[in-house]
Design an enzyme around this catalytic site. Sequence first.
Site, PDB file in Angstrom:
ATOM      1  N   CYS A  76    -102.902   1.578  77.432  1.00  0.00           N
ATOM      2  CA  CYS A  76    -101.436   1.835  77.653  1.00  0.00           C
ATOM      3  C   CYS A  76    -101.017   1.161  78.848  1.00  0.00           C
ATOM      4  CB  CYS A  76    -101.257   3.191  77.573  1.00  0.00           C
ATOM      5  SG  CYS A  76     -99.399   3.675  77.642  1.00  0.00           S
ATOM      6  N   CYS A  85    -102.654  11.045  79.089  1.00  0.00           N
ATOM      7  CA  CYS A  85    -103.813  10.378  78.986  1.00  0.00           C
ATOM      8  C   CYS A  85    -104.903   9.872  79.754  1.00  0.00           C
ATOM      9  CB  CYS A  85    -103.376   8.967  77.995  1.00  0.00           C
ATOM     10  SG  CYS A  85    -102.336   9.459  76.565  1.00  0.00           S
ATOM     11  N   CYS A 178     -95.292   4.549  73.315  1.00  0.00           N
ATOM     12  CA  CYS A 178     -96.226   5.519  73.478  1.00  0.00           C
ATOM     13  C   CYS A 178     -97.317   5.688  72.179  1.00  0.00           C
ATOM     14  CB  CYS A 178     -95.441   6.894  73.344  1.00  0.00           C
ATOM     15  SG  CYS A 178     -96.753   8.303  73.860  1.00  0.00           S
ATOM     16  N   GLN A 301    -100.419  23.575  66.108  1.00  0.00           N
ATOM     17  CA  GLN A 301    -101.412  22.713  66.854  1.00  0.00           C
ATOM     18  C   GLN A 301    -101.033  21.511  66.880  1.00  0.00           C
ATOM     19  OE1 GLN A 301    -103.933  22.996  68.786  1.00  0.00           O
ATOM     20  NE2 GLN A 301    -104.940  25.281  68.265  1.00  0.00           N
ATOM     21  N   TYR A 330    -103.313  36.844  68.597  1.00  0.00           N
ATOM     22  CA  TYR A 330    -102.611  35.954  68.967  1.00  0.00           C
ATOM     23  C   TYR A 330    -102.260  34.967  67.807  1.00  0.00           C
ATOM     24  CZ  TYR A 330    -104.367  37.953  73.161  1.00  0.00           C
ATOM     25  OH  TYR A 330    -104.967  38.568  74.431  1.00  0.00           O
ATOM     26  N   GLU A 351     -98.942  39.206  67.080  1.00  0.00           N
ATOM     27  CA  GLU A 351     -98.488  38.065  68.141  1.00  0.00           C
ATOM     28  C   GLU A 351     -97.241  38.558  68.903  1.00  0.00           C
ATOM     29  OE1 GLU A 351     -97.108  34.803  70.095  1.00  0.00           O
ATOM     30  OE2 GLU A 351     -98.984  34.725  68.874  1.00  0.00           O
ATOM     31  N   ASP A 400    -107.385  33.908  69.511  1.00  0.00           N
ATOM     32  CA  ASP A 400    -107.057  32.617  70.063  1.00  0.00           C
ATOM     33  C   ASP A 400    -106.110  32.799  70.718  1.00  0.00           C
ATOM     34  OD1 ASP A 400    -106.598  30.014  70.247  1.00  0.00           O
ATOM     35  OD2 ASP A 400    -105.632  29.570  68.294  1.00  0.00           O
ATOM     36  N   CYS A 427    -108.555  27.683  74.467  1.00  0.00           N
ATOM     37  CA  CYS A 427    -108.393  26.016  74.977  1.00  0.00           C
ATOM     38  C   CYS A 427    -108.854  25.945  76.317  1.00  0.00           C
ATOM     39  CB  CYS A 427    -107.084  25.826  74.635  1.00  0.00           C
ATOM     40  SG  CYS A 427    -105.811  27.113  75.401  1.00  0.00           S
TER      41      CYS A 427
END
Length: 469
Positions: A76, A85, A178, A301, A330, A351, A400, A427
């Site tokens: 890039c 990135c 991008c 996602q 969640y 949630e 999650d 995550c």
Amino acid sequence: MGRSRRNKPFYEQVTISDIGAEGKAIARVNEKVVFTTHAIPGDVVDLQVTKKRKSYEEARVVRVHQESADRVAAFCAYFGVCGGCKWQFLPYEKQLFYKQKQVGDQLKRLGRIELPELSPILGSAKDTFYRNKLEFSFSNKRWLTSEQLNSDEEPQTMNALGFHIPRMFDKIIDIEKCWLQPDPSNEIRNFIRAYALENNLEFFDIKSQQGFLRNMIIRTASTGETMLIIAFFEEDVEKREGLLNALTERFPDLTSLMYVINSKGNDTITDQEVISYKGRDHIFEEMEGLRFKIGPKSFYQTNSEQAYELYKVARNFAGLTGEEVVYDLYTGTGTIANFVALKAKKVVGIEYVPEAIDDAKINSEINQISNTSFFAGDMKAVLNDAFIAENGKPNVIITDPPRAGMHEDVVKTILDVAPAKVVYVSCNPASQARDLALMDEKYRVDQIQPVDMFPHTHHVENVVLLVRK
């Protein structure tokens, strides 16, 4: 090796030895750990310390003497400037190696519990053009690179449409191409910039809070559908309709063209009215024959194809036979809940965000799924004895949570309810490790499966199967 600069050490010809949490490169100097960025193991560099702590230091790379044998050329043009990135100079298989190592290190060091061997990380089939959502900002304070600043040529314009420079809230780097989002993302953005410059539309000034064009969101789907949302700082019907009509003409296949008039202090549109200009007010994503409705404010996602792999892991870990009551904590827009519903007796999703729960219910209706129910509210308040008595005791809990992990009260409730299995999707392996330690009294970790959702970044998802002892 230690020449002092402004009372902070300067280290010469230091070899980077590892990569640690948050993707930071690690060197060891005089028994002290030094963290830095923009370097990979094998690089030999000079480091200027910027922060001193008792047990570690932080530094910036001043000079690279010798590049690591592992280093590859970044693809890039904006690498190292735009802030995204950050691992492009590391081959993808090495990225996976360090992500796997990060998960193992965090779970062992912070969890301090008995662990099985990690399954090999699941890499992403695509490592470019894998995102389904990007947000770009307009600014009249374009960021100029050192090459541009040192050039004799005056920049043609100080307007920019692209990404925020890290730690520079008012500076935007102008992005031509991008590599994160598939077509027509780049084409749409470049058309809007060209139209705006040609028609003298004002780009936003974040400091003085003035201007016309503020930011834009592009959402793409594996179904080929595209949503474009443009946020204007102020209403000007003639200018707004001019741009939106030009987009309609140039991109007749846009599924959804929407806009927002956002004159408040921040960019978020969650509390704003999003107005449909052309097409539908939603697009559809598909996964294993299921259709998911995605509106302008919906969470989904961001790597659609890899999300499918992640959800398959969660479903396999749950080992459903059709007889289980499953709680999906969640739940967001109910993607996991609806994904596992066909193999469960009943799925209950909880949630915090009411709009997400509305989406979850709609997604069940669209797919004619009748064994789900969804509830909005604070997890630790909703998940009580009365709720469990009414909705049934779960055999399996899938959780999650956000990066911060689960609230201690939620962990306590899971321990009290004591389902046979807990599938924990995370995550952030650090907060996951802390939660696993809290659950160690009743649960053993049976399987661990890291999944890479975000190539060329240090971020990694991890799925853990907990089985009641």
